[in-house]
Motif scaffolding. Structure first.
Motif: not given
Length: 763
Positions: A685-695
């Motif tokens: 399974r793939v989960v995306w985290h859009r706000e977890a990193a600076t760049d």
């Protein structure tokens, strides 16, 4: 002669089982075990040679008439010095072997058997089960009677040696009550321990075989019968895949445990309760033997010597009992907790009569608890090695349920994650014990102990146990009398107790956004220190697979960065790259104890190449960072040997230099091996985290662990046009949670779907 009917073992190892002799079926339960014993007795009498001066004696399960479906035959051929004994034994043993039955045998005269028993306490115990089967009954009776008499006269002297042997067995097999896959015979609290209790009772040391022990023993025997029948061969370890089948054979259903758990878990809970009963009875028996051997300590007037150890608690004959004033007065509700705390701190057992009195007469605790009760609980939880035995004793007599009504739900609840070695209740107590090692590192040691004890209170209920458990833990903290702000802190510790390990192993610690996010959720350094202590205690209580040096270093690094952010309000800058990688001729390959660093001419796919080469050399990548500095591509990995053996550094360095230089032969080796090592199990399974990193955007892959997984996924990402800035690999038993920092925002749904499909295809 009665015929023996056998059924071949389906595993093909040649072991047979007596399923039916003279119309008597096999089965589960005391009647079935006795029927098997009767059938075997009759068959053995039928093949026994008709000669004077010999007798066949059964020991072990047949001697006790407790024959398991696939049990061994333990036989002693006694003789009075008759000639031709070798031919006699051959005429007896060979028909047994020809029938496919497993046989443990010996041939001795009565004096020889008694001599061996004098030198070997295990043999002495075995003879206590001796029973005449065939031949001269007087000869067998002489052995049985003399062996029992000898044991009664020498038992007190032999018990210390037996106790050492028993402790060594426990060290090897663990405690049946707390194991997910325990050995019903050899583990502490198992069938072997019932035999020791029987021996101690035979010696007249104590009434070790009480009705509760008899009932527990019968149920453990039934469980072993069902396990043999389920597996189709002799096996004593109750493994996970057989639990539901064994439960069904025993007619045990989840409804019998309140409907909260499955059938297999209901079986585990029953086994745990029976094992605890046996273990507690054996603890009492050992103490009785110790007192008998040491003699009672008396005053000059002949009264028992008593030594005060705490308020209302005195020591007498090596046990803790209540002071006379405590018994005569109206009992204090905190009395049972204070006795438990005294037992834990002095590491002395509580006398059985005292436990029974406390269970019967100690009044319930009010809400909130009085300060004395709360202080006693904290003392108990922080007592270190004395905590577990004191807690178990109190649980045995129902005192814990009076303190914590939630304990009924938690008791003996299995934890099916393979990294856990204990049931939930023991894990919580063990976590408090482990937390006592870190109390000097925190500002509020009492809250660390309580937080560790309550951190998994939400398990067994629907939902995320951290989220579900937080209000439950806060309610317990309020009930025991903590102020509202401290109770809220306990709830926050429970809610966040997985934050540090999850972030440390799955996120880029050099990313300011990672550190800022943790600092915002933690709030202050007091909570941070408590969480750090709780994480270490939780891991140590879970089992060896839950902790490692690299994980400890990652968490310590995260804690240090978050502390700086909380103290100064400034997020620490990312560390500068190793100067040795940004200077000198290319390629650069540095090998450290747990680090591999590579610098090469900037090109796509370098991370995948390095990861694949490390997989070739059986190195697991824990974390990987990729960067470009002045036209150089830098890859730095933390690694550990996949099978515990470090690779040859010369060969590893040579392969890395060739691989990053574009050697096609190395690349072909990488692809061939990696493609042959795909993992199995549930769908990835793939989960995306859009706000977890600076760049970057974070892609999290959850899949079955397999050698070369990082290489395959990195190749897929590279071929799909995604640049990986960092990767974090977290292994959870047989699964992994791999986090990949992909440079750029990747806002397009179509692009993310394309990347996701490529990753899943590579897995």
């Amino acid at each position: 002669m009665t015929s023996l009917t056998t059924t071949t073992d389906p595993t093909g190892d040649g072991q047979l089982v007596v399923n039916e002799v003279a119309g008597v079926p096999g089965g589960i339960g005391a009647e079935a075990r006795a029927a098997r014993a009767d059938a075997l007795d009759a068959w053995l009498r039928g093949i026994f040679p008709a000669r004077a001066g010999i007798a066949l004696v059964a020991v072990g399960g047949l001697g006790r008439r407790q024959c398991a479906p696939y049990g061994d035959l333990d036989l002693v051929l006694l003789h009075a010095g008759v000639p031709g004994i070798d031919e006699l034994t051959a005429s007896l043993w060979y028909p047994i072997w020809d029938a496919g039955l497993r046989l443990d045998h010996s041939v001795r005269t009565v004096p020889e058997a008694l001599s061996v028993a004098q030198d070997d306490v295990k043999v002495a115990l075995g003879l206590l089960d001796a029973r005449h089967v065939a031949g001269d009954p007087a000869l067998a009776d002489q052995l049985v009677r003399t062996a029992a008499d000898h044991w009664r006269r020498t038992a007190v002297r032999q018990l210390p040696g037996l106790r050492q042997i028993t402790a060594a067995r426990w060290e090897t097999h663990g405690e049946l009550a707390f194991l997910l896959e325990g050995d019903l015979k050899e583990a502490a609290g198992g069938l072997r321990d019932v035999g020791i209790l029987r021996a101690i009772a035979t010696a007249g040391v104590t009434d070790a075989l009480r009705p509760a022990v008899h009932a527990a023993h019968r149920r453990l025997l039934d469980t072993r019968d069902a396990l043999h029948q389920q597996v189709g061969r002799r096996v004593d370890r109750l493994v996970a895949q057989e639990r539901d089948g064994v439960a069904a054979l025993l007619g045990l259903r989840a409804a019998d445990a309140g409907g909260v758990i499955g059938d297999g878990d209901a079986l585990l809970r029953r086994v745990a309760g029976d094992a605890r009963t046996v273990s507690h009875a054996l603890d009492d028996a050992w103490r009785a033997a110790d007192r008998l051997r040491a003699g009672r300590h008396r005053t000059a007037g002949g009264r028992p010597l008593r030594r005060p150890v705490a308020r209302d608690v005195v020591e007498q004959d090596g046990e803790l009992v209540l002071a006379r004033a405590a018994i005569g007065a109206r009992p204090d509700p905190s009395l049972s907790l204070r006795v438990a705390a005294a037992a834990a701190t002095t590491r002395l057992p509580i006398a059985r009569a005292t436990c029974e009195w406390l269970a019967a007469y100690c009044p319930p605790l009010p809400a909130p608890w009085p300060p004395a009760a709360r202080a006693a609980l904290i003392t108990l939880l922080g007592a270190g090695p004395g905590l577990v035995p004191a807690w178990e004793t109190c649980d045995r007599y129902g005192l814990i349920d009076g303190w914590l009504p939630e304990w009924t739900r938690l008791r003996s609840l299995p934890q099916h994650n393979p990294v856990h070695r204990f049931t939930l209740d023991r894990h919580l107590v063990q976590a408090a014990y482990e937390a006592s090692r870190h109390t000097r590192d925190v500002e509020r040691p009492d809250l660390l102990l309580l937080g560790a004890f309550l951190h998994d209170i939400g398990k067994g209920l629907p939902g995320d146990h951290s989220t579900v458990g937080a209000p439950l833990a806060e309610a317990v903290a309020t009930r025991i009398g903590l102020p509202d702000d401290e109770a809220a802190l306990i709830g926050r510790l429970v809610r966040l107790h997985l934050l540090l390990p999850d972030v440390a192993t799955r996120r880029d610690l050099s990313d300011p956004k990672t550190v800022a996010g943790v600092a915002e959720r933690v709030g202050d350094t007091t909570t941070l220190d408590l969480l750090h202590g709780l994480v270490r205690a939780d891991a140590a209580a879970t089992g060896p697979a839950a902790w490692s040096d690299w994980k400890g270093r990652l968490i310590a690094e995260l804690v240090a960065r978050v502390r700086t952010a909380l103290d100064t309000g400034v997020v620490p800058a990312p560390p500068a790259p190793d100067p040795a990688l940004v200077a000198g001729p290319l390629p650069v390959v540095h090998l450290g104890e747990d680090r591999v660093s590579v610098a090469a001419a900037d090109r796509r796919g370098l991370l995948a190449t390095v990861a694949g080469c490390l997989a070739l050399h059986r190195l697991e990548v824990i974390s990987a960072d990729a960067a470009t500095v002045d036209g150089r591509a830098l890859v730095q990995c933390r690694v550990q040997p996949r099978y515990g053996l470090a690779p040859d550094p010369i060969a590893l360095r040579a392969d890395l230099r060739r691989a990053v230089g574009g050697d096609v032969s190395v690349t072909q080796r990488l692809r061939g091996r990696a493609l042959a090592a795909r993992g199995q199990g549930a769908a990835p399974r793939v989960v995306w985290h859009r706000e977890a990193a600076t760049d970057a955007v974070l892609l999290e892959l959850r899949a079955a662990d397999a050698a070369g997984l990082l290489y395959r996924v990195a190749c897929a990402l590279d071929e799909a046009g995604a640049q990986v800035r960092a990767a974090r690999i977290s292994t959870l038993g047989g699964d992994v949670v791999d986090a990949f920092y992909l440079v750029g925002g990747w806002p397009s749904d179509a692009d993310r779907a394309r990347i996701e499909a490529a990753v899943l295809a590579a897995v």
